[in-house]
Design an enzyme around this catalytic site. Structure first.
Site, mmCIF file in Angstrom:
data_model
loop_
_atom_site.group_PDB
_atom_site.id
_atom_site.type_symbol
_atom_site.label_atom_id
_atom_site.label_comp_id
_atom_site.label_asym_id
_atom_site.label_seq_id
_atom_site.Cartn_x
_atom_site.Cartn_y
_atom_site.Cartn_z
ATOM 1 N N LYS A 207 0.860 -1.189 0.000
ATOM 2 C CA LYS A 207 0.000 0.000 0.000
ATOM 3 C C LYS A 207 0.890 1.232 0.000
ATOM 4 C CE LYS A 207 -2.938 2.736 3.087
ATOM 5 N NZ LYS A 207 -3.584 2.821 4.400
ATOM 6 N N GLU A 257 -6.714 12.682 13.598
ATOM 7 C CA GLU A 257 -5.890 11.495 13.843
ATOM 8 C C GLU A 257 -4.801 11.749 14.884
ATOM 9 O OE1 GLU A 257 -3.390 8.081 11.369
ATOM 10 O OE2 GLU A 257 -4.356 9.737 10.304
#
Length: 447
Positions: A207, A257
């Site tokens: 990824k 986050e």
């Protein structure tokens, strides 16, 4: 405007701290009063605005985390803090890191390099700090040298009087956007995503989080303090931050986050990966949430982040617990989110955990080294502090760091925004492009 500038750090000098409880001022107005360097930090438990600097710590290269950890411990050993100050009002070092520690192109000029004033690692011990805590609002001042106690006391008295009489500054309207330029453009983005998928198919990576930049020219000069205040209204559950070095551009944002929090031996973090938009009606929003929950692509992307965090924490913890997967709803986007809590196997510094966890697969990719190398090859711009750890640390090695997404760097009438999308084998370039448009909106809407 009276300067908040403090003393530059010198080896061996004592650092004296003074503090007192004050009536809560407008944090926005207090931040307006401070000269650069200035800091803004708004979090669920403690909010801080700070100005000036008593000490500055910097580092470059691959060993930047270790050097900062060593230098911070040495500095705090010289800091004399009264026992009467509550935990949230004690001196903290505020700052952050660049996304990578690789040497950047020194030929870039200030005009095309907004990160010129942002080293690989940069932290300040503020001269003046206003902290809103569970124990009330506190003013803290610091000073160095043989007459440090007198200087810190004078600074405390002067700023207590100023903050008591502080007016509420009028908030200006958004400046307006004159023009926008994407890096890369849509055709270049498609090429980049296809290159990532090719690398995944060949087994080189699993990824890669590919980002793009959006440069905006404004109709008039930006008040970042105003933008930060408006972001608090639109995104109240996010961490808001502002870092402004003297003479440099301002880096700011509202990120959902958290990278890591450390208190004692308790570590808290979360996986935040997998995204979808918000609906215009409750029914549409619920339908989109269910699409996100059952999406193989998004759940695969999320699983990669959860598994990686577990592996990164396993060797330094006695136990790691994973909470239930939920959906985090923000104004323009919703994310899959999983809380993770660990108990350390001994006393450790928060920067040790920051180094282990950065970059998470949610902003870098897997494996980390291969993904970071691909990011540098494919993106075509310098991430600087975007998607990097920013936050604070204290004398005990505790601290909180967030991932600097939903962010921008600004100076005068120029703003550069950043957003990234996780690319896996079944990613669609046009769908990912649309997702990035949603991630730009928190900042762009306020301009």
């Amino acid at each position: 405007m009276e300067s908040t500038r403090g003393d530059e750090v010198a080896a061996g000098e004592p650092c004296v701290v003074q503090g007192c409880a004050i009536e809560m001022p407008s944090l926005r107005s207090a931040l307006e009063l401070f000269d650069a360097p200035r800091t803004g930090w708004v979090a669920p438990t403690t909010s801080v605005v700070a100005g000036g600097t008593t000490a500055t710590l910097t580092a470059t290269g691959a060993c930047r985390f270790e050097k900062l950890r060593t230098d911070a411990r040495a500095l705090f050993r010289r800091v004399d803090t009264p026992d009467t100050l509550p935990d949230g009002a004690r001196p903290r070092l505020f700052g952050g890191f660049s996304f990578t520690g690789t040497e950047r192109d020194t030929n870039r000029t200030m005009e095309n390099e907004p990160w010129a004033a942002y080293p690989d690692a940069h932290f300040v011990l503020p001269a003046v700090q206003v902290s809103v805590t569970s124990d009330g609002t506190w003013l803290t001042t610091t000073a160095l040298g043989a007459d440090a106690k007198m200087k810190a006391s004078e600074r405390l008295t002067r700023w207590r009087d100023r903050l008591t009489a502080i007016p509420e500054f009028d908030r200006g309207n958004p400046p307006g956007v004159q023009s926008q330029q994407h890096t890369p453009t849509l055709p270049g983005w498609r090429d980049g995503v296809e290159s990532v998928i090719d690398r995944i198919d060949r087994g080189a990576v699993k990824k890669i989080v590919l980002a793009k930049a959006l440069s905006a020219r404004l109709d008039r000069e930006l008040s970042v303090v105003d933008v930060l205040a408006r972001l608090g209204e639109s995104y109240p559950g996010c961490y808001r931050f502002l870092f402004e070095p003297a003479g440099g551009a301002t880096f700011f944002g509202a990120t959902p986050e958290r990278l890591v929090s450390l208190r004692g031996r308790t570590v808290d973090t979360e996986a935040l990966a997998g995204s979808i938009g918000r609906g215009e009606t409750d029914d549409e929003d619920d339908w989109l949430e269910q699409e996100l929950r059952k999406s193989d692509k998004n759940n695969h992307e999320h699983d990669l982040v959860v598994d990686t965090i577990h592996r990164q924490l396993d060797s330094v913890t006695d136990s790691v617990e994973t909470g239930s997967r939920t959906v985090r709803k923000l104004s323009t986007v919703q994310h899959l989110q999983t809380p993770i809590r660990g108990t350390l196997d001994g006393d450790r510094h928060v920067l040790e955990l920051v180094e282990r966890l950065h970059p998470t697969p949610a902003v870098g990719g897997l494996p980390p080294v291969g993904a970071t190398r691909a990011i540098e090859e494919l993106e075509g711009f310098d991430r600087g502090w975007y998607a990097s750890p920013v936050g604070w640390m204290d004398a005990d090695g505790n601290g909180t760091f967030v991932v600097a997404i939903r962010s921008a760097v600004a100076k005068a009438t120029e703003v550069r925004l950043f957003a990234g999308a996780g690319i896996v084998s079944d990613s669609n370039p046009d769908e990912e492009w649309d997702e990035l448009r949603l991630k730009f909106r928190p900042i762009l809407d306020e301009l």
